[in-house]
Design a protein around this motif. Sequence first.
Motif, short mmCIF file in Angstrom:
data_model
loop_
_atom_site.label_atom_id
_atom_site.label_comp_id
_atom_site.label_asym_id
_atom_site.label_seq_id
_atom_site.Cartn_x
_atom_site.Cartn_y
_atom_site.Cartn_z
N PHE A 41 0.82 -1.56 0.06
CA PHE A 41 -0.28 0.19 -0.02
C PHE A 41 0.59 1.55 0.11
N ILE A 42 0.31 2.29 -0.77
CA ILE A 42 0.25 3.80 -0.04
C ILE A 42 -0.13 4.65 0.65
N PHE A 43 -0.03 5.47 0.78
CA PHE A 43 -0.50 6.77 1.06
C PHE A 43 -0.54 7.70 0.42
N LEU A 44 -1.20 8.85 -0.10
CA LEU A 44 -0.67 10.19 -0.73
C LEU A 44 -1.58 11.57 0.35
N ASP A 45 -1.09 11.99 0.95
CA ASP A 45 -0.51 12.45 2.34
C ASP A 45 -0.47 11.69 3.35
N SER A 46 -0.15 12.69 4.43
CA SER A 46 -0.15 12.15 5.99
C SER A 46 -1.87 12.96 6.32
N TYR A 47 -2.32 12.25 6.87
CA TYR A 47 -2.87 11.95 8.05
C TYR A 47 -3.14 11.41 9.72
N ALA A 48 -2.85 11.88 10.65
CA ALA A 48 -2.79 11.48 11.72
C ALA A 48 -4.01 10.28 12.33
N LEU A 49 -3.57 9.49 12.00
CA LEU A 49 -5.59 8.48 12.07
C LEU A 49 -5.51 7.63 13.39
N THR A 50 -7.00 7.99 13.79
CA THR A 50 -7.57 8.08 14.74
C THR A 50 -8.60 6.95 15.05
N GLY A 51 -9.11 6.68 16.23
CA GLY A 51 -10.76 5.59 16.01
C GLY A 51 -11.15 4.59 15.14
N ASP A 52 -12.19 4.65 14.44
CA ASP A 52 -12.65 3.55 13.51
C ASP A 52 -11.66 3.70 11.89
N VAL A 53 -12.08 4.57 11.88
CA VAL A 53 -10.88 4.83 10.46
C VAL A 53 -8.96 3.98 11.16
N ARG A 54 -8.69 4.50 11.81
CA ARG A 54 -7.31 4.02 12.20
C ARG A 54 -7.76 2.03 12.08
N LYS A 55 -8.33 1.54 12.84
CA LYS A 55 -8.56 0.23 12.63
C LYS A 55 -8.54 -0.26 11.40
N LYS A 56 -9.52 0.74 10.26
CA LYS A 56 -9.78 -0.61 9.43
C LYS A 56 -8.37 -0.10 8.45
N VAL A 57 -7.47 0.69 8.70
CA VAL A 57 -6.86 0.77 8.14
C VAL A 57 -5.49 -0.36 8.04
N MET A 58 -5.61 -0.09 9.75
CA MET A 58 -4.51 -1.54 10.22
C MET A 58 -5.23 -2.68 9.51
N ALA A 59 -6.35 -2.93 9.86
CA ALA A 59 -6.93 -3.99 8.79
C ALA A 59 -6.23 -4.72 8.43
N LEU A 60 -6.28 -3.57 7.30
CA LEU A 60 -6.60 -3.68 5.60
C LEU A 60 -4.90 -3.97 5.47
N THR A 61 -4.07 -3.61 6.66
CA THR A 61 -2.88 -3.37 5.60
C THR A 61 -2.02 -3.83 7.06
N ASN A 62 -1.94 -5.53 7.11
CA ASN A 62 -1.66 -6.29 8.83
C ASN A 62 -1.37 -5.88 9.09
N ASP A 63 -1.43 -4.25 9.75
CA ASP A 63 -1.49 -3.66 11.12
C ASP A 63 -0.32 -2.43 10.42
N GLY A 64 -0.55 -1.86 9.04
CA GLY A 64 0.67 -0.66 9.00
C GLY A 64 2.31 -2.12 8.12
N GLN A 65 2.09 -3.16 8.51
CA GLN A 65 3.50 -3.39 7.88
C GLN A 65 3.49 -3.21 6.87
N ASP A 66 2.67 -3.92 5.46
CA ASP A 66 1.91 -3.55 4.12
C ASP A 66 2.04 -1.69 3.38
N ILE A 67 2.38 -1.12 4.62
CA ILE A 67 2.40 0.58 3.94
C ILE A 67 4.23 0.38 3.69
N GLU A 68 4.28 0.68 2.06
CA GLU A 68 5.16 0.85 1.61
C GLU A 68 5.98 2.55 1.29
N ALA A 69 5.34 3.61 0.73
CA ALA A 69 5.17 4.55 0.75
C ALA A 69 4.34 5.42 1.16
N VAL A 70 4.53 6.84 1.81
CA VAL A 70 3.35 8.11 2.33
C VAL A 70 3.90 8.74 0.80
#
Length: 248
Positions: A41-70
């Motif tokens: 995965f990659i992000f376009l732009d940075s944003y401090a993730l919180t709450g349910d949105v953070r949980k969903k992102v972490m679930a999609l990305t193997n707890d963030g380990q699959d984030i390659e770049a921002v």
Amino acid sequence: MADQIINLGAEFWNIRGSFRLGGIINIGTQCSLIQLPSGRFIFLDSYALTGDVRKKVMALTNDGQDIEAVLNVHPFHTVHCAQMAEDFPQATFYGSERHPKQVPEVQWADDLVESDAVAQRYPELEFSLPKGIHYISPNEKIHSGSLLVFHPASQSLHVDDTFMSPPTKLLKAVLPELMLHPMTKKALKDEPNAGKQYCNWATELAHEWRDTRNFCAAHSGLVKFEAGGFKRALLTAVDKARPKLENP
């Protein structure tokens, strides 16, 4: 208004966040999450993730380990970069020349986000840098310039500030669906035909990215266009602004 993560299909998610101007008025902000064909995965732009949105992102990305770049595509959107780097320390952070000066605690990649090297690294995306206006304005209050990113698979356009839609339902009823940033004229470079260069660039973009259906703008929300709607809206906005931009 609670943060949202919106699935726009074809492995593209737009995240709507909060940003309070002067700590009071919430003008909103965004980042987008894209899954690459590799599964990472990659992000376009940075944003401090919180709450349910953070949980969903972490679930999609193997707890963030699959984030390659921002890819931080707006030189003046720096508020959340440090937190994003803390949340995803393994990711490569790309930014403009301004980013390291504003957020030196982040380990920035040598390649600038607007470079050909980054564009070649991510062929799933199309990039466009406005012509005729400053990408990094010498006036810190002028934020019209940004790197625009189109994701053809989902027909989604991620844009910060350069193009906007009316920020409220009330304004949407009386204004066009799409506008140029109100500071665009002040962002023009001090060179001949800068206004014409900008208008021609935007006109070409309307044709090149005519398939845009999902218009993701930082401070004015998400607009869903019907077929051909984005092209018409952008051409209308350019035609309206052209006399003012092309004349000193």
